[in-house]
Write a protein that holds these residues in place. Sequence first.
Motif, short mmCIF file in Angstrom:
data_model
loop_
_atom_site.label_atom_id
_atom_site.label_comp_id
_atom_site.label_asym_id
_atom_site.label_seq_id
_atom_site.Cartn_x
_atom_site.Cartn_y
_atom_site.Cartn_z
N ALA A 1 -65.04 -4.01 -23.75
CA ALA A 1 -63.69 -3.71 -23.25
C ALA A 1 -63.05 -4.96 -22.66
N ARG A 2 -63.84 -5.76 -21.93
CA ARG A 2 -63.29 -6.99 -21.36
C ARG A 2 -62.87 -7.96 -22.47
N GLY A 3 -63.69 -7.99 -23.54
CA GLY A 3 -63.33 -8.85 -24.67
C GLY A 3 -62.03 -8.41 -25.32
N HIS A 4 -61.84 -7.09 -25.46
CA HIS A 4 -60.59 -6.56 -26.02
C HIS A 4 -59.42 -6.96 -25.13
N ASP A 5 -59.60 -6.85 -23.81
CA ASP A 5 -58.51 -7.19 -22.89
C ASP A 5 -58.16 -8.67 -22.98
N ARG A 6 -59.19 -9.52 -23.11
CA ARG A 6 -58.90 -10.96 -23.25
C ARG A 6 -58.15 -11.24 -24.55
N ASP A 7 -58.59 -10.60 -25.63
CA ASP A 7 -57.90 -10.78 -26.91
C ASP A 7 -56.45 -10.31 -26.81
N HIS A 8 -56.24 -9.17 -26.15
CA HIS A 8 -54.89 -8.64 -26.02
C HIS A 8 -54.02 -9.57 -25.16
N ALA A 9 -54.59 -10.10 -24.08
CA ALA A 9 -53.83 -11.01 -23.22
C ALA A 9 -53.44 -12.28 -23.98
N LEU A 10 -54.39 -12.84 -24.73
CA LEU A 10 -54.09 -14.04 -25.52
C LEU A 10 -53.10 -13.71 -26.63
N GLY A 11 -53.27 -12.54 -27.27
CA GLY A 11 -52.34 -12.14 -28.32
C GLY A 11 -50.92 -11.98 -27.81
N ILE A 12 -50.78 -11.39 -26.63
CA ILE A 12 -49.44 -11.20 -26.05
C ILE A 12 -48.82 -12.55 -25.70
N ALA A 13 -49.64 -13.48 -25.18
CA ALA A 13 -49.13 -14.81 -24.87
C ALA A 13 -48.66 -15.52 -26.15
N CYS A 14 -49.42 -15.38 -27.22
CA CYS A 14 -49.01 -15.97 -28.50
C CYS A 14 -47.73 -15.32 -29.02
N GLY A 15 -47.63 -13.98 -28.86
CA GLY A 15 -46.43 -13.28 -29.30
C GLY A 15 -45.20 -13.72 -28.52
N ALA A 16 -45.36 -13.92 -27.21
CA ALA A 16 -44.23 -14.39 -26.40
C ALA A 16 -43.82 -15.80 -26.80
N GLY A 17 -44.81 -16.66 -27.07
CA GLY A 17 -44.49 -18.02 -27.49
C GLY A 17 -43.77 -18.04 -28.83
#
Length: 327
Positions: A5-21
């Motif tokens: 679950a923590r790995g999913h959250d990290r992936d989601h956080a990085l994915g959202i940062a990439c999406g915002a960029g």
Amino acid sequence: MDGTARGHDRDHALGIACGAGAGALWGLVFLAPALAHDATPLQLAVGRYLAFGLLSVALLGRRGRALAASLHRRDLWWLAALALSGNTLYYVLLSTAVQQGGIAMTALVIGFLPVTVTIIGSREAGAVPLARLAPALLLCAAGALCIGWPALATAGGAARAPGGAGALAGLVCAVGALVAWTLYAVGNSRCLARLTRVSVHEWNLLVGVATGVQALALLPFALVPGAGPREPAGWLRLGGVSIAVALLASVAGNALWNRMSRLLPLTLAGQMILFETLFALVYAWWWERRLPRPLELLALMLVVAGVLSCLAAHRAPRLLSAAGARE
């Protein structure tokens, strides 16, 4: 919360940062038709994607030939289709919409991309059910309406007035751009999921090469005598805008988007397109040298609430699954 679950959250956080960029860089494409206002939409698209193609060839280097040889014929067809729908056709339609109907109206229509992409993504195996995503979709749709309602009302009034057909044509082109980019977002996400042997950066550059070939084929039509800038300064401005948009939006922005596409499910990735709309509005306010209107501020809050609601919808199944495992 377990390690998965923590790995999913990290992936989601990085994915959202990439999406915002990606959204911050893609929002610049709405400014390009205003900056090079004396160029035709076809000239804007050809200039941008010739530059993108040349940059892609240079960045791929010797690796490009080996990558192309490793692809199947179906993959090459997908490259051509994605280049057409997500780049060439999309940008011609978007540029026409901006020049005919304005940035705000175009941003409204493109702002519905999260709705169209998420609805399609909800049909994929393992996707979050559409019913769970309904609050996020409603919030996003409400935000998009707040963003563009004044512009739509203006366009509707102009369409009924003499000589007001341009605003209506701009609206039609914006809807066409919405359809083209929806097809691109879904197809690109599925290609990235299937082609694990190709990195997201390499795939973006391969699409850039395919788009450059299309731009080269369209070059004679873009240079029709009498079309475009009438002064040398206008052509120089078009060249500068084309190179800047190619480097920032097509190379860097697409690379961030492709990275995000491998980190987030399609239903969540669709919500990230909202960042493009938000940044396009911020750039429009700067370009027009004004503060946001009350409806626009309300739209910002609705859009942020929609993204947070979508995140919660994706997080809930993982938490339930983790709780069940502990029991």
